[in-house]
Design a protein around this motif. Structure first.
Motif, short mmCIF file in Angstrom:
data_model
loop_
_atom_site.label_atom_id
_atom_site.label_comp_id
_atom_site.label_asym_id
_atom_site.label_seq_id
_atom_site.Cartn_x
_atom_site.Cartn_y
_atom_site.Cartn_z
N LYS B 287 0.82 -1.25 0.04
CA LYS B 287 0.13 0.19 -0.01
C LYS B 287 0.81 1.20 0.02
O LYS B 287 0.42 2.35 -0.48
CB LYS B 287 -0.94 0.02 1.29
CG LYS B 287 -1.89 1.05 1.39
CD LYS B 287 -2.45 0.94 2.65
CE LYS B 287 -3.94 1.76 2.59
NZ LYS B 287 -4.65 1.52 3.67
N ASN B 288 1.86 1.15 0.52
CA ASN B 288 2.88 2.37 0.63
C ASN B 288 4.11 2.26 -0.31
O ASN B 288 5.20 2.35 0.38
CB ASN B 288 3.12 2.54 2.31
CG ASN B 288 1.87 2.78 3.31
OD1 ASN B 288 1.61 3.96 3.13
ND2 ASN B 288 1.36 1.72 3.57
N ASN B 289 3.95 2.32 -1.35
CA ASN B 289 4.77 2.18 -2.30
C ASN B 289 6.08 3.08 -2.10
O ASN B 289 7.20 2.80 -2.32
CB ASN B 289 4.13 2.24 -3.66
CG ASN B 289 5.29 1.99 -4.77
OD1 ASN B 289 5.84 2.86 -5.35
ND2 ASN B 289 5.50 0.64 -4.90
N LYS B 290 5.52 4.41 -2.12
CA LYS B 290 6.37 5.68 -1.80
C LYS B 290 7.73 5.22 -0.84
O LYS B 290 8.58 5.69 -0.83
CB LYS B 290 5.69 6.98 -1.60
CG LYS B 290 5.35 7.37 -3.12
CD LYS B 290 4.66 8.75 -2.60
CE LYS B 290 3.90 9.22 -3.98
NZ LYS B 290 2.84 10.13 -3.97
N VAL B 291 7.10 4.60 0.37
CA VAL B 291 8.09 4.47 1.57
C VAL B 291 9.00 3.28 1.35
O VAL B 291 10.29 3.52 1.58
CB VAL B 291 7.26 3.96 2.79
CG1 VAL B 291 8.26 3.88 3.95
CG2 VAL B 291 6.29 5.25 3.06
N PHE B 292 8.35 2.30 0.58
CA PHE B 292 9.24 0.98 0.39
C PHE B 292 10.01 0.93 -0.82
O PHE B 292 10.74 -0.24 -1.19
CB PHE B 292 8.50 -0.25 0.75
CG PHE B 292 7.91 -0.18 2.32
CD1 PHE B 292 8.79 -0.36 3.33
CD2 PHE B 292 6.62 0.19 2.74
CE1 PHE B 292 8.53 -0.35 4.39
CE2 PHE B 292 6.08 0.45 3.71
CZ PHE B 292 7.01 -0.10 4.79
#
Lengths: 318, 318
Positions: B287-292
């Protein structure tokens, strides 16, 4: 001419860059139940989720370049279709897959996902073969049979080869039998790489052609077809049967109830996803305590491509 | 006083003979979807099917002999109950488990199978605690809390320790958070064994006490409880929260739909059996592509104890 040890070794080197060396797992609870030491060769973790990629990949990689350029073709509703589609993508050629019109959506999508061209046909053997022949005539694509093909048998043999290299001194190896590609390959690898080991097979009662063929000495039809082990519905071929007849000691049949019990055991205790066909050998080992107790048994877990929505129905019915 | 590096190392040596060093798996399809390199620490393959045995075993093995002789006790409907029952059997003592009367039969049977004495109670916190207190008063058994106990936290820390030793240079590690035993232990092991690595957690929206507690700086209740991730319903404790507050960078919440999608992915692509709570961190990563994206991420897969008959309902609804 029999497939040689060197051919199996060469096939293994050939396909290694494209496949996983799958792990061998053990489970103390199931060992206790069986009274034996079981070593599970986990082809459910294989590329495309089943051993079939070994044979498909070997067949494709042995094609001459000019032949390969025409593409490859097969008819299959199951794991072989995925294997051929995957192998075509890996080698930059085209795959033509004939699938029965009632094929599960999940399997159709998997084949499409690998970029294959699908031709749907009526769900019977005659329609499959007609559709396939039309494609081969039109495109010049190479037909790769799901099991009755020496290139495929040689590829499937690499699975038992890996198992025998990792786990020495097995008293027996047991594989499922449908068309016999995996079983005949397993028998050859045992013959060459662990000659003291005995080879057995497990077959569903509801697709019991192989056990019958072993008795009569020629390829027989199953008395009836009715089993959840949908990967094992096919009958032996003239390339697989002679190997099996010569090198497999015994084929044990199991009921769907026994398959479901083994399936449940593998999900609940080993925590791995397998398809019904895959646990037929385990069901046979648990059923035939007198044959297997106290022994070191290699079990080929053939694949894990399953419609998970069916699990509940099977488990609740059991 | 903070749990030390040496305490975690000692706990690991102490429990090693009783636990599995679980494998770390990868999956190229999921990596592609996440745009990152994910390393799954598979505690679903752990003894009793979940990481909980680490904390339970460590707590039991640090008890003095005379205390141990009185037995051990806990209240739990889930994996901790199995952990305590298993640990008692391993150490030759008695386990008293208080379980809510509506506990799933499969979990009750598992606890019984390890030889524990079960006391059923009304399914609420007050009834659990009353029943437990009565047992402790009567038997002198040692109460081992599911998470708010330093012996338990230290044991759970050994899971991330193994992961960090096997897979160096992780950019981040992410674990699920319920009561916080696993997450606080994970945070401590990262601090000591891989100080450059960032720690995240995943939490169900339908049990979002931890994300709320991180914001306010004190232990909060969840706004509401409604999720299929039944292992993560509990709230943080006064021993787990301070560690989490200090060392966890961020907690991401996910919906049940996102949990089911991640569950399906793990079953279909990794071919392993996991429980819904277990895939909450994977759902958070997807869900948190930008973080990972572009990072090397360790994901703790916490357990695989699931009522398989529920899968079909979840997958069909999604």
């Amino acid at each position: 001419m029999r497939i040689s040890k060197a051919q199996i070794e060469q096939a293994h080197e050939r396909i290694k860059p494209f496949i996983h060396q799958t792990p061998v797992l053990t489970c103390s609870t199931i060992n206790k139940m069986a009274g034996a030491s079981l070593f599970f060769k986990c082809e459910n973790f294989q590329k495309i989720g089943a051993f079939k990629i070994r044979g498909g990949m070997n067949a494709v990689l042995t094609l001459p370049q000019d032949k390969l350029a025409n593409g490859i073709a097969t008819h299959s509703s199951g794991n072989h279709a995925q294997a051929i589609a995957f192998a075509a993508r890996q080698t930059g050629t085209k795959a033509y897959i004939v699938m029965p019109s009632n094929s599960p959506r999940v399997k159709v999508n998997a084949v499409k996902g690998y970029g294959a061209e699908i031709t749907f046909c009526e769900p019977n053997q005659q329609a499959r073969e007609t559709a396939l022949q039309e494609i081969v005539d039109r495109t010049g694509a190479e037909f790769i049979h799901p099991y009755n093909d020496e290139r495929v048998i040689t590829g499937q043999a690499t699975c038992a080869k890996e198992l025998l290299e990792e786990i020495p001194k097995l008293d027996a190896v047991i594989a499922p039998v449908g068309g016999g590609g995996l079983l005949s390959g397993t028998a050859l690898s045992v013959l060459y790489f662990s000659p003291g080991t005995v080879v057995y097979a497990g077959e569903p009662e509801g697709a019991a052609d192989a056990v019958r063929s072993m008795k009569s000495g020629k390829i027989e039809d199953a008395p009836y077809i009715n089993t959840i082990a949908d990967g094992l519905l096919t009958k032996l071929g003239d390339k697989t049967f002679p190997i099996i007849y010569e090198h497999v000691k015994e084929i044990f049949t199991v009921t769907d109830e026994e398959i479901i019990a083994a399936l449940r055991l593998v999900y609940e205790r080993m925590k791995i996803v397998v398809e019904p066909s895959c646990v037929v050998p385990l069901a046979a080992v648990l059923k035939n305590n007198k044959v297997f107790a106290g022994k070191r048994i290699g079990i080929i877990l053939s694949g894990g491509n399953i419609d998970l929505s069916k699990l509940a129905g099977w488990f609740n019915a059991a």
